[in-house]
Enzyme design. Structure first.
Site, short mmCIF file in Angstrom:
data_model
loop_
_atom_site.label_atom_id
_atom_site.label_comp_id
_atom_site.label_asym_id
_atom_site.label_seq_id
_atom_site.Cartn_x
_atom_site.Cartn_y
_atom_site.Cartn_z
N GLU A 183 32.63 40.25 27.58
CA GLU A 183 33.70 40.31 28.94
C GLU A 183 32.86 40.25 30.30
OE1 GLU A 183 35.65 43.87 28.32
OE2 GLU A 183 36.69 43.14 26.59
N HIS A 206 41.08 43.01 29.90
CA HIS A 206 40.90 44.59 29.46
C HIS A 206 41.53 45.71 30.52
CE1 HIS A 206 37.48 47.15 27.63
NE2 HIS A 206 38.51 47.83 27.91
N ARG A 214 37.66 46.78 20.63
CA ARG A 214 36.39 46.24 21.32
C ARG A 214 36.47 44.81 20.75
NH1 ARG A 214 36.24 49.06 24.66
NH2 ARG A 214 34.55 50.46 25.42
C1 8YV Z 1 37.80 51.08 30.13
C2 8YV Z 1 37.61 51.25 27.43
O1 8YV Z 1 38.09 49.36 30.30
O2 8YV Z 1 37.64 53.63 27.34
C3 8YV Z 1 37.13 52.45 27.03
O3 8YV Z 1 36.37 52.52 25.81
O4 8YV Z 1 37.33 50.42 27.00
C4 8YV Z 1 38.27 51.26 28.86
O5 8YV Z 1 39.27 52.39 28.97
C5 8YV Z 1 36.39 51.06 30.43
O6 8YV Z 1 35.54 52.06 29.49
C6 8YV Z 1 36.41 51.46 31.90
O7 8YV Z 1 34.82 51.25 32.30
#
Ligand code: 8YV
Length: 323
Positions: free
Chosen positions: A261, A279, A232
Site C-alpha cells: 500500500e 484501506h 493485511r
Molecule cells: C489503519 C489498521 O489503517 O489498525 C490497523 O491495523 O490496519 C488500520 O486500522 C492503520 O493502522 C492506521 O494507521
C-alpha cells in the site's frame, strides 16, 4: 513530562501530534532537512517512538535509540514492528485494539455486500447513464452462502456476530480451535476454503501468515468463491489472486488491504468485477480519533509510571516488569 523526548518518523494525525507535544517534547524527524543525521543527533535522549506511516521498525532502529523504552503504534496490526526483537530488548510495543473492532467489522460487512451485489458497479451504471438504456444485470447473492473466516480474533468475532443476522453458515480457521465458539473449526486453511464459498480474511500480517492465501487455497475456494480481505494484504499471494480472478478460478474479490500500500497491482485496478477500497476499515472520524488518543494514552501512562495501556502480546507488561 516535558523532559521526555518522543521521536516521530513521519506525520501522524493532529490529535496525536498535539497530544504528544503537550505532554512531552516531540521530535519531528520528517521535518528536518536530513532526518537520518537528526535522529543520530537526538538519539540518546529519545525514550519513546511514535513511528507514523509504514516505516519498518526493527533492530536497526533500536540500535540507533539506546534509551528507547516504548514504541506506540497507531493501529491494531503491528506487523511493521519487530515486536519480538523489542521484547528481547525490554522495549514495550503498544497497539490500538478494541476501539476499532466494531468499525472494521461494519466495513467488512459493507465490503462483502458491495462485492456480492456489485454496489459500486451498479452505482457506476446509474452515473454513466446506462440505466436509461437498460437495467443493471442480475448479480450473485449472499443467500445460502457459507462464510469461512480466516482469523477469528476480536474483529473476526465481531464480523461473525453480524453475519449471524444474515443467516449464512459460519466456520473459521486460525492457529487453534477456540473453546466456546459456536462456529465450525477447520483444521487447515485449505479445508476452510474448500468448505466455504466466501473466504473472509481478518488474519494479522507477519511471517506466519505471509502469502498463506495462495493458488491452492483459491482453487479450493472454487469458481463460485468470493475472497474478502480486511486484515493485511500480505496474507494473500497477490499474483496468485490476479491469476485466480483472471482465470475465473474464483468468482470475485473485495479487498480493503494490499501487499504494498498504497500501490495496488494494475491488473486488479483494471478488473471491473471486483471491489477495491483504499484501506479504510477503521477510517471513520470517531474511530481514528479513539485510536489516536490510545497512542497518546499509552505514552502518557507509560511515562507516568502506570505501565502501558495496551501492550502487544510479545511485550506483555505486568506491574513493574515484563511478564
Ligand atoms: C489503519 C489498521 O489503517 O489498525 C490497523 O491495523 O490496519 C488500520 O486500522 C492503520 O493502522 C492506521 O494507521
Amino acid at each position: 513530562m516535558k523532559d521526555v523526548e518522543i521521536l516521530m518518523l513521519s506525520p501522524m494525525m493532529p490529535l496525536i501530534m498535539e497530544g504528544i507535544d503537550k505532554a512531552f517534547t516531540l521530535r519531528r524527524a520528517w521535518q528536518q532537512p536530513d532526518p537520518e543525521s537528526y535522529i543520530r543527533e537526538v538519539s540518546s535522549s529519545i525514550r519513546g517512538l511514535a513511528p507514523g506511516g509504514h516505516a519498518h521498525i526493527d533492530g536497526a532502529i533500536f540500535d540507533k535509540l539506546p534509551n528507547l523504552e516504548i514504541v506506540a503504534n497507531m493501529g491494531v496490526g503491528y506487523d511493521t514492528i519487530d515486536a519480538k526483537e523489542a521484547g528481547r530488548r525490554g522495549i514495550i510495543v503498544t497497539n490500538t485494539p478494541d476501539v476499532l473492532t466494531e468499525e472494521v467489522a461494519d466495513l467488512a460487512l459493507g465490503l462483502l455486500l458491495a462485492t456480492v451485489r456489485h454496489l459500486p458497479q451498479a452505482d457506476r451504471h446509474l452515473r454513466e447513464g446506462k440505466w436509461l438504456k437498460g437495467a443493471y444485470p442480475l448479480t450473485p447473492t449472499l443467500r445460502g452462502r457459507k462464510v469461512g473466516i480466516l482469523g477469528l480474533g476480536r474483529i473476526g468475532k465481531a464480523i461473525a456476530k453480524r453475519l449471524e443476522g444474515f443467516d449464512v453458515e459460519l466456520s473459521y480457521y486460525g492457529r487453534s480451535e477456540q473453546a466456546g465458539v459456536p462456529y465450525r473449526y477447520e483444521s487447515t486453511l485449505k479445508d476452510l476454503a474448500a468448505k466455504c464459498d466466501v473466504l473472509l480474511c481478518v488474519a494479522p500480517g507477519g511471517v506466519e501468515t505471509n502469502g498463506i492465501v495462495g493458488a491452492e487455497v483459491l482453487k479450493a475456494l472454487g469458481p463460485d468463491g468470493i475472497l474478502i480481505n480486511v486484515g493485511r494484504g500480505s496474507v494473500v499471494d497477490e499474483p496468485a489472486l490476479v491469476r485466480a480472478l483472471r482465470d475465473k478460478t474464483i468468482l470475485t474479490a473485495g479487498l480493503d488491504v494490499f501487499a504494498d500500500e498504497p500501490r495496488v497491482p494494475a491488473e486488479l485496478v483494471a478488473m471491473d468485477h471486483i471491489v477495491l477500497l483504499p484501506h479504510v476499515g477503521s477510517a471513520s472520524v470517531e474511530t481514528r480519533r479513539a485510536m489516536g488518543q490510545l497512542v497518546v494514552d499509552n505514552l502518557v501512562s507509560w511515562f507516568s509510571g502506570k505501565g502501558p495501556v495496551t501492550p502487544v502480546a510479545e511485550t506483555p507488561f505486568r506491574g513493574t516488569a515484563f511478564a
